[in-house]
Design a protein around this motif. Structure first.
Motif, short mmCIF file in Angstrom:
data_model
loop_
_atom_site.label_atom_id
_atom_site.label_comp_id
_atom_site.label_asym_id
_atom_site.label_seq_id
_atom_site.Cartn_x
_atom_site.Cartn_y
_atom_site.Cartn_z
N ALA A 221 0.83 -1.20 0.00
CA ALA A 221 0.00 0.00 0.00
C ALA A 221 0.87 1.25 0.00
O ALA A 221 0.57 2.23 -0.70
N ARG A 222 1.95 1.22 0.77
CA ARG A 222 2.82 2.39 0.82
C ARG A 222 3.56 2.60 -0.50
O ARG A 222 3.74 3.72 -0.96
N VAL A 223 3.98 1.50 -1.12
CA VAL A 223 4.66 1.60 -2.42
C VAL A 223 3.69 2.12 -3.48
O VAL A 223 4.04 2.98 -4.31
N SER A 224 2.45 1.63 -3.45
CA SER A 224 1.44 2.11 -4.40
C SER A 224 1.19 3.60 -4.22
O SER A 224 1.08 4.35 -5.19
N TYR A 225 1.10 4.01 -2.96
CA TYR A 225 0.90 5.44 -2.69
C TYR A 225 2.06 6.26 -3.24
O TYR A 225 1.86 7.30 -3.88
N LEU A 226 3.29 5.78 -3.04
CA LEU A 226 4.47 6.52 -3.50
C LEU A 226 4.48 6.63 -5.03
O LEU A 226 4.79 7.69 -5.58
N ILE A 227 4.11 5.54 -5.71
CA ILE A 227 4.09 5.57 -7.18
C ILE A 227 3.04 6.55 -7.69
O ILE A 227 3.31 7.38 -8.57
N ILE A 228 1.84 6.48 -7.12
CA ILE A 228 0.77 7.37 -7.57
C ILE A 228 1.11 8.82 -7.24
O ILE A 228 0.91 9.73 -8.06
N TRP A 229 1.64 9.05 -6.04
CA TRP A 229 1.99 10.42 -5.65
C TRP A 229 3.07 10.99 -6.57
O TRP A 229 3.00 12.15 -6.99
N THR A 230 4.07 10.18 -6.91
CA THR A 230 5.14 10.64 -7.80
C THR A 230 4.60 10.97 -9.18
O THR A 230 4.95 12.00 -9.78
N CYS A 231 3.72 10.11 -9.70
CA CYS A 231 3.16 10.35 -11.03
C CYS A 231 2.30 11.60 -11.06
O CYS A 231 2.36 12.39 -12.02
N THR A 232 1.50 11.80 -10.03
CA THR A 232 0.64 12.98 -10.02
C THR A 232 1.43 14.26 -9.78
O THR A 232 1.10 15.32 -10.32
N THR A 233 2.50 14.17 -8.98
CA THR A 233 3.32 15.35 -8.72
C THR A 233 4.14 15.73 -9.94
O THR A 233 4.29 16.91 -10.27
N ALA A 234 4.68 14.73 -10.63
CA ALA A 234 5.50 14.97 -11.83
C ALA A 234 4.65 14.92 -13.10
O ALA A 234 5.15 14.57 -14.17
N ARG A 235 3.38 15.29 -12.99
CA ARG A 235 2.46 15.16 -14.12
C ARG A 235 2.89 16.00 -15.32
O ARG A 235 2.69 15.59 -16.46
N ASN A 236 3.49 17.18 -15.08
CA ASN A 236 3.92 18.01 -16.21
C ASN A 236 4.97 17.28 -17.04
O ASN A 236 4.90 17.26 -18.28
N ALA A 237 5.96 16.70 -16.37
CA ALA A 237 7.02 15.99 -17.08
C ALA A 237 6.46 14.78 -17.82
O ALA A 237 6.84 14.50 -18.97
N LEU A 238 5.54 14.05 -17.19
CA LEU A 238 4.98 12.86 -17.82
C LEU A 238 4.16 13.23 -19.06
O LEU A 238 4.26 12.56 -20.10
N VAL A 239 3.37 14.29 -18.96
CA VAL A 239 2.54 14.69 -20.11
C VAL A 239 3.42 15.17 -21.26
O VAL A 239 3.18 14.83 -22.43
N VAL A 240 4.45 15.96 -20.95
CA VAL A 240 5.35 16.45 -22.00
C VAL A 240 6.09 15.28 -22.64
O VAL A 240 6.27 15.22 -23.87
N LEU A 241 6.53 14.32 -21.83
CA LEU A 241 7.22 13.15 -22.36
C LEU A 241 6.29 12.34 -23.26
O LEU A 241 6.68 11.92 -24.37
#
Length: 617
Positions: A221-241
């Protein structure tokens, strides 16, 4: 046993003056491995956000995209040494980019010189402790500016969403041209831009609603939270990529329905003096001509930069229970801009969005900015190998992985669609618009609605006109409240007059008119008691006006007594040696002695002088 050098070193760490000017000395001796880990995570997370935003904000400023990256790293290094807020990150912002667009005329030379001059002005304000000048920019003016800027910047990016070229930058002309040429919309750009906007909005909503994983929950659960939090926080980089990969795929297939960013010069900017002249088609444009061209921008840009930085620093300092030094913040932002001009940066300031990411990531010290600065600094070369010096300087394997990812994105900068960068900008500036401010201002104080509307409406014409007009209207309202303070008049056997605030020279005529109109209008005329309990400051003009008022009332057979004088005011009036001046410690005693005549009959007041030295004889 420590030698002399060791003792001197220890004394320098504890020197109060040095620690005040170099806040890094306050936390560096206590720096720990635990802090390093948290600072690395925060810095890397912000680094993933700053690179796509830097490219996008350069577009808002009307400059080549590489100047956004040039502006993204110097502030991080300088603020680590001089800043007093652990959460704040400096760099390009939407507001500052909009101002640069207005005052730098889309010319890099003007933008770099503006950075240098703004830094010098901010440094001077910090050294002279002039931070209080920011207090004269009222909240309605700030709200009007940010709300208008949000709409202006958003509309300026719609042309990139639609794939339209040759659209003017002035808001109303821009709106007219986009509506007129709506039929020329490029379908590929429009679809990609809308998809990027929807993705960014969805990730933002997901982050806002993401419940925090407790330490007691299972590891999965903690790893899942970390993955989702990282993706949502770095959303600008992910969308541009993602958008870059889509554009690259179309390029490989031999067709390109998207408008691309194009090539960006590789490598770091040279470290050199900012330009103090510019070669133009009609000859060299000298320094003073460039300064005249920038005009009011030399006041608006540094003030707005300081205001944005200090407001953000105060907000997060209050939220996270620490204090900042506003004058030290002025020095930090000033040094950052001065040194930034040596690496071809345009003016920078504190970023609310990236500062929020920094705080949510658990940053412990301003050292988190070093990782961010390093990330944007190393994002400029097209490739990095494991033996690259930058990687050997990276503080941890996690930092190395992020630097490699930034290097990979940099190699795809040519393929980044303009529609994707436009989506990043729009998603960043839309939250700046506060629709509730209209209702709140109308409900709380309608007079404050005037500077808000003036600023909001004129900013659509020209940003500088909106800000200057809003500040002027706020200043006029402030001066009017000083010139016409509230005055309470109570009728009775004597007339009780109570000013509601301090008296300054514009207010004395209003006070004299109020006293004379009420005292002489009654039948019979009544003496006056001036209750001064709310008066904490007066000036020479007020004292002269009071002397004239005393003289005028005496001619009509009336007396004027003062009561509840604060000690500083009493000393000023006593030193003025006013003719017929009499005062009482309280209103009750003044009312009991209300029959005091100009000649001094009745109960004796504390003092009565016989002649004023302020009036001509």
């Amino acid at each position: 046993m420590a030698g002399p050098g060791g003792r001197r070193c220890g004394q320098s760490w504890r020197c109060p003056g040095l620690r005040a000017r170099l806040p890094v000395l306050r936390w560096l001796p206590r720096y720990s491995l635990a802090w390093l880990q948290l600072d690395l995570v925060a810095g890397l997370t912000v680094g993933l956000t700053v690179v796509p935003q830097a490219l996008a904000y350069a577009e808002v400023a009307g400059l080549p995209l590489q100047y956004g990256l040039y502006s993204s790293f110097m502030g991080c290094f300088v603020y680590c040494l001089l800043g007093t807020a652990k959460d704040v990150t400096l760099g390009p912002t939407a507001i500052m980019s909009l101002l640069v667009s207005s005052y730098a005329f889309h010319q890099p030379v003007y933008a770099i010189l503006l950075t240098f001059l703004c830094g010098c002005i901010q440094l001077a304000m910090g050294l002279l402790h002039l931070g209080f000048l920011l207090d004269f920019i009222s909240c309605p003016v700030i709200k009007g500016f940010t709300s208008a800027a949000s709409l202006t910047i958003s509309f300026s990016q719609i042309k990139n969403i639609l794939g339209l070229q040759g659209i003017p930058r002035q808001f109303f002309l821009q709106l007219y041209e986009m509506l007129r040429r709506i039929g020329e919309t490029r379908v590929g750009d429009a679809i990609l831009g809308l998809v990027c906007l929807a993705t960014l909005a969805g990730l933002q909503v997901m982050k806002n609603r993401l419940p925090r994983a407790a330490c007691t929950e299972p590891l999965a659960a903690r790893v899942s939270y970390l993955i989702i939090w990282t993706c949502t926080t770095a959303r600008n980089a992910l969308v541009v990529l993602f958008a870059g990969l889509v554009a690259y795929s179309f390029q490989v297939m031999g067709s390109q329905p998207l408008t691309l960013t194009g090539s960006i010069p590789q490598g770091l900017p040279p470290f050199q003096l900012p330009p103090f002249s510019m070669a133009g088609p009609n000859g060299t444009v000298p320094f003073w001509t460039m300064v005249e061209d920038m005009g009011a921008g030399l006041a608006v840009v540094p003030l707005m930069g300081l205001l944005e930085t200090i407001a953000i620093a105060k907000a997060f300092a209050s939220q996270n229970n620490y204090r900042i030094d506003p004058n030290q913040e002025l020095l930090a932002i000033g040094f950052a801009n001065v040194l930034g001009s040596f690496v071809s940066a345009f003016p920078i300031t504190g970023s609310f969005g990236r500062t929020a990411v920094n705080a949510q990531s658990g940053v412990c010290t301003p050292a988190g900015g070093l990782v961010t600065g390093r990330a944007s600094h190393l994002a400029l070369p097209s490739t990095l190998s494991p033996g690259h010096p930058g990687l050997r300087c990276s503080p941890s394997p996690a930092g190395t992985l992020v630097l490699l990812s930034l290097a990979f994105l940099t190699s795809l900068f040519y393929y980044i669609p303009k529609a994707a960068l436009a989506a990043v900008i729009i998603s960043a500036v839309v939250p700046m618009f506060d629709p509730g401010i209209f209702r709140r201002l109308w409900r709380v104080k309608r007079l404050d609605f005037v500077p808000f509307c003036v600023t909001f409406l004129l900013c659509f014409w020209e940003v500088q006109y909106g800000i200057v007009a809003g500040v002027l209207v706020s200043g006029i309202l402030l001066l009017y409240s000083i010139a016409r303070p509230p005055i309470k008049v109570s009728e009775g056997s004597v007339l009780l007059v109570q000013p509601g605030s301090s008296l300054h020279f514009p207010a004395i005529e209003s006070l004299r008119d109020t006293v004379c109109s009420h005292a002489l209008a009654g039948s019979p005329p009544r003496s006056i008691i001036l209750d001064c309990c709310h008066i904490s400051s007066i000036d020479y003009t007020v004292v002269v006006g009071l002397a004239e008022l005393l003289q005028e009332l005496r001619k009509n057979g009336l007396s004027l007594a003062f009561c509840s004088l604060q000690d500083p005011i009493l000393q000023v009036l006593l030193s003025a040696d006013l003719e017929g001046f009499q005062h009482f410690p309280s209103r009750e005693e003044a009312e009991r002695c209300g029959g005091v005549e100009p000649g001094g009959s009745g109960a004796a007041p504390f003092l009565s002088t016989s002649q004023s030295s302020l009036l001509p004889t």
